[in-house]
Design a protein around this motif. Structure first.
Motif, PDB file in Angstrom:
ATOM      1  N   ALA A 170     -23.329 -12.164  14.200  1.00  0.00           N
ATOM      2  CA  ALA A 170     -23.432 -13.571  14.600  1.00  0.00           C
ATOM      3  C   ALA A 170     -24.753 -13.842  15.310  1.00  0.00           C
ATOM      4  CB  ALA A 170     -22.258 -13.934  15.496  1.00  0.00           C
ATOM      5  N   ARG A 171     -25.170 -12.936  16.199  1.00  0.00           N
ATOM      6  CA  ARG A 171     -26.450 -13.120  16.891  1.00  0.00           C
ATOM      7  C   ARG A 171     -27.608 -13.085  15.908  1.00  0.00           C
ATOM      8  NH1 ARG A 171     -23.765 -10.356  21.071  1.00  0.00           N
ATOM      9  NH2 ARG A 171     -24.241  -8.325  20.165  1.00  0.00           N
ATOM     10  N   GLU A 172     -27.547 -12.154  14.958  1.00  0.00           N
ATOM     11  CA  GLU A 172     -28.629 -12.016  13.984  1.00  0.00           C
ATOM     12  C   GLU A 172     -28.780 -13.276  13.141  1.00  0.00           C
ATOM     13  OE1 GLU A 172     -29.732  -9.121  10.187  1.00  0.00           O
ATOM     14  OE2 GLU A 172     -28.382  -8.398  11.756  1.00  0.00           O
ATOM     15  N   GLU A 173     -27.672 -13.956  12.875  1.00  0.00           N
ATOM     16  CA  GLU A 173     -27.710 -15.140  12.025  1.00  0.00           C
ATOM     17  C   GLU A 173     -27.697 -16.442  12.822  1.00  0.00           C
ATOM     18  OE1 GLU A 173     -25.111 -15.022   8.623  1.00  0.00           O
ATOM     19  OE2 GLU A 173     -24.950 -12.833   8.729  1.00  0.00           O
ATOM     20  N   GLU A 228     -23.753 -17.167  17.038  1.00  0.00           N
ATOM     21  CA  GLU A 228     -22.938 -16.568  18.088  1.00  0.00           C
ATOM     22  C   GLU A 228     -21.992 -17.588  18.719  1.00  0.00           C
ATOM     23  OE1 GLU A 228     -23.538 -13.451  21.779  1.00  0.00           O
ATOM     24  OE2 GLU A 228     -25.204 -14.732  21.181  1.00  0.00           O
ATOM     25  N   THR A 229     -22.471 -18.810  18.935  1.00  0.00           N
ATOM     26  CA  THR A 229     -21.613 -19.824  19.541  1.00  0.00           C
ATOM     27  C   THR A 229     -20.448 -20.177  18.622  1.00  0.00           C
ATOM     28  OG1 THR A 229     -23.405 -20.749  20.865  1.00  0.00           O
ATOM     29  CG2 THR A 229     -21.531 -22.186  20.413  1.00  0.00           C
ATOM     30  N   ALA A 230     -20.722 -20.307  17.314  1.00  0.00           N
ATOM     31  CA  ALA A 230     -19.649 -20.624  16.369  1.00  0.00           C
ATOM     32  C   ALA A 230     -18.596 -19.523  16.344  1.00  0.00           C
ATOM     33  CB  ALA A 230     -20.229 -20.829  14.970  1.00  0.00           C
ATOM     34  N   VAL A 231     -19.029 -18.269  16.348  1.00  0.00           N
ATOM     35  CA  VAL A 231     -18.082 -17.157  16.350  1.00  0.00           C
ATOM     36  C   VAL A 231     -17.302 -17.130  17.659  1.00  0.00           C
ATOM     37  CG1 VAL A 231     -17.908 -14.635  16.402  1.00  0.00           C
ATOM     38  CG2 VAL A 231     -19.335 -15.751  14.682  1.00  0.00           C
ATOM     39  N   ASP A 232     -17.996 -17.373  18.763  1.00  0.00           N
ATOM     40  CA  ASP A 232     -17.309 -17.366  20.057  1.00  0.00           C
ATOM     41  C   ASP A 232     -16.230 -18.441  20.105  1.00  0.00           C
ATOM     42  OD1 ASP A 232     -16.961 -16.297  22.628  1.00  0.00           O
ATOM     43  OD2 ASP A 232     -18.167 -17.877  23.522  1.00  0.00           O
TER      44      ASP A 232
END
Length: 422
Positions: A65-68, A71-75
């Motif tokens: 998620a961070r690489e793409e 991260e916020t959407a996954v969180d």
């Protein structure tokens, strides 16, 4: 009960990650027990990606998620999965649910916090939102508004992984956690001076505020004995249960997790440090020559307090933050948890490592000269207000007060933090 999606999915991302966000993120739950009798009082929701996939492991899921840039959407989807699982179970008001938030998501939580899942969860069971200690020094001004908003809505705040970063110990009074979670390293590593410093700071904060101490990573009876010795009354770890689906049925229990029920917010109503201290300490009057030495004496006390120190100062105007001052504050910032300088025209980083804040010329804080130092066991504040003399700079007079009352210093420091977090 509403368990429907209320936020659209992001438009871009790899097929694997998008599939995980759309349907594959789920939660497992680890029991949290009262150590005195090992009765379950809460559960922590732990994220998992699609079962059997490469992204099932949460570290790989969040790395992708961070690489793409998602991260916020996954969180958010992890958060929703945690609440959905709790709401679809038979959990009630006698057990709390702990959920995690990534620090990078903090700024997007506040405007989105009206998600009906949150409201449904708060109606059903006590909700504790965890933020990691590792994030606090670098995300202080993002996490504090989030914590304040959540607490107003009825949630409680836990500070996770305490013991991994000594800088966070001085920042606990600003987050004001309801639960302090000791990092597993405090149980698994040999006793040391660093561990002792963490234990003293945590127990002092718990004694002052009523926060609960919870130990993580309890895997053996020896870990349990260490947790109790460190001051923990609650704990989690493989000794009590591994992460799994919530039980199909929850028997009612009187072993309720005793979270604070006060309505105190993280930060006080808007007041200035001078107003706060002057209301409780006598004022004196002096010219700037004397006050320069008094203020620098407060600054010097930072050096003896190690890295667990916060320094926040106001300078009226940027021109009073001289090159010499910038050098001193940059040296303080190299070791302190947070160093901030406030004034009219102040740059965002007026010296390396120093957080700057510009204020308007008509703000009441513009007339103040304050130096506030706060550590886990130490507090000192110098507060002064300009009398407006039309005199040479060194002859200008101020009303001022000094205090070493840590509670009063904390109140003044929190008023400053409100402005930094605005």
């Amino acid at each position: 009960m509403s368990v429907t999606r209320t936020k659209p999915l992001p438009a871009t991302g790899s097929a694997e990650l998008m599939a995980a966000i759309a349907t594959g993120i789920r939660s497992v739950y680890q029991p949290i027990v009262r150590l005195a009798d090992r009765r379950v009082v809460a559960y922590e929701a732990l994220a998992r990606g699609p079962a059997g996939s490469r992204l099932e492991r949460p570290d790989l899921l969040f790395a992708a998620a961070r690489e793409e840039g998602l991260e916020t959407a996954v969180d958010w989807e992890c958060w929703r999965a945690a609440l959905r699982g709790g709401l679809q179970s038979t959990m009630g008001s006698d057990r709390a649910l702990f959920v995690n938030v990534e620090p990078s998501s903090a700024t997007s939580w506040v405007p989105e916090i009206g998600d009906p899942l949150l409201e449904d969860a708060l109606d059903r069971f006590p909700l504790v939102v965890e933020v990691t200690e590792r994030a606090l020094p670098n995300h202080t001004t993002d996490l504090i508004p989030l914590a304040e908003d959540l607490r107003r809505r009825g949630a409680r705040i836990a500070l996770d992984d305490v013991g991994t970063d000594p800088r966070s110990l001085a920042l606990m009074p600003f987050l004001r956690p309801d639960v302090i979670k000791l990092d597993l390293g405090l149980l698994h590593n040999s006793p040391s001076r660093e561990i002792a410093e963490v234990v003293h700071a945590v127990n002092a904060e718990a004694e002052r505020t009523g926060a609960l101490i919870l130990a993580e990573g309890i895997e053996t009876e020896e870990h349990l004995r260490r947790a109790l010795a460190l001051g923990a009354s609650y704990g989690q770890g493989w000794l009590f249960g591994r992460p799994e689906a919530l039980p199909a049925h929850h028997e009612p229990t009187d072993a309720i997790f005793p979270l604070r029920h006060d309505a105190t917010t993280v930060l006080p109503p808007e007041s200035t440090p001078f107003e706060i201290v002057a209301a409780k300490r006598p004022l004196r009057r002096a010219d700037k020559r004397l006050l320069v030495e008094l203020s620098r004496s407060i600054e010097r006390q930072t050096v003896a307090q190690s890295s667990s120190t916060v320094v926040m100062s106001t300078f009226q105007e940027r021109r009073y933050f001289t090159a010499e001052t910038a050098q001193r504050y940059s040296e303080l910032a190299a070791d302190a948890a947070l160093v901030a300088a406030v004034g009219v025209g102040m740059d965002a980083e007026p010296a390396p490592g120093v957080r700057g804040l510009h204020i308007e010329a008509d703000e009441s804080l513009r007339g103040e000269w304050n130096v506030i130092v706060l550590g886990p066991h130490f507090g000192a504040a110098f507060v002064a207000r300009d009398l407006g003399d039309d005199l040479p700079d060194r002859d200008r007079r101020f009303d001022f007060a000094l205090t070493h009352d840590r509670d009063l210093v904390t109140e003044a420091a929190r008023a400053m933090m409100r402005r930094l977090a605005a």
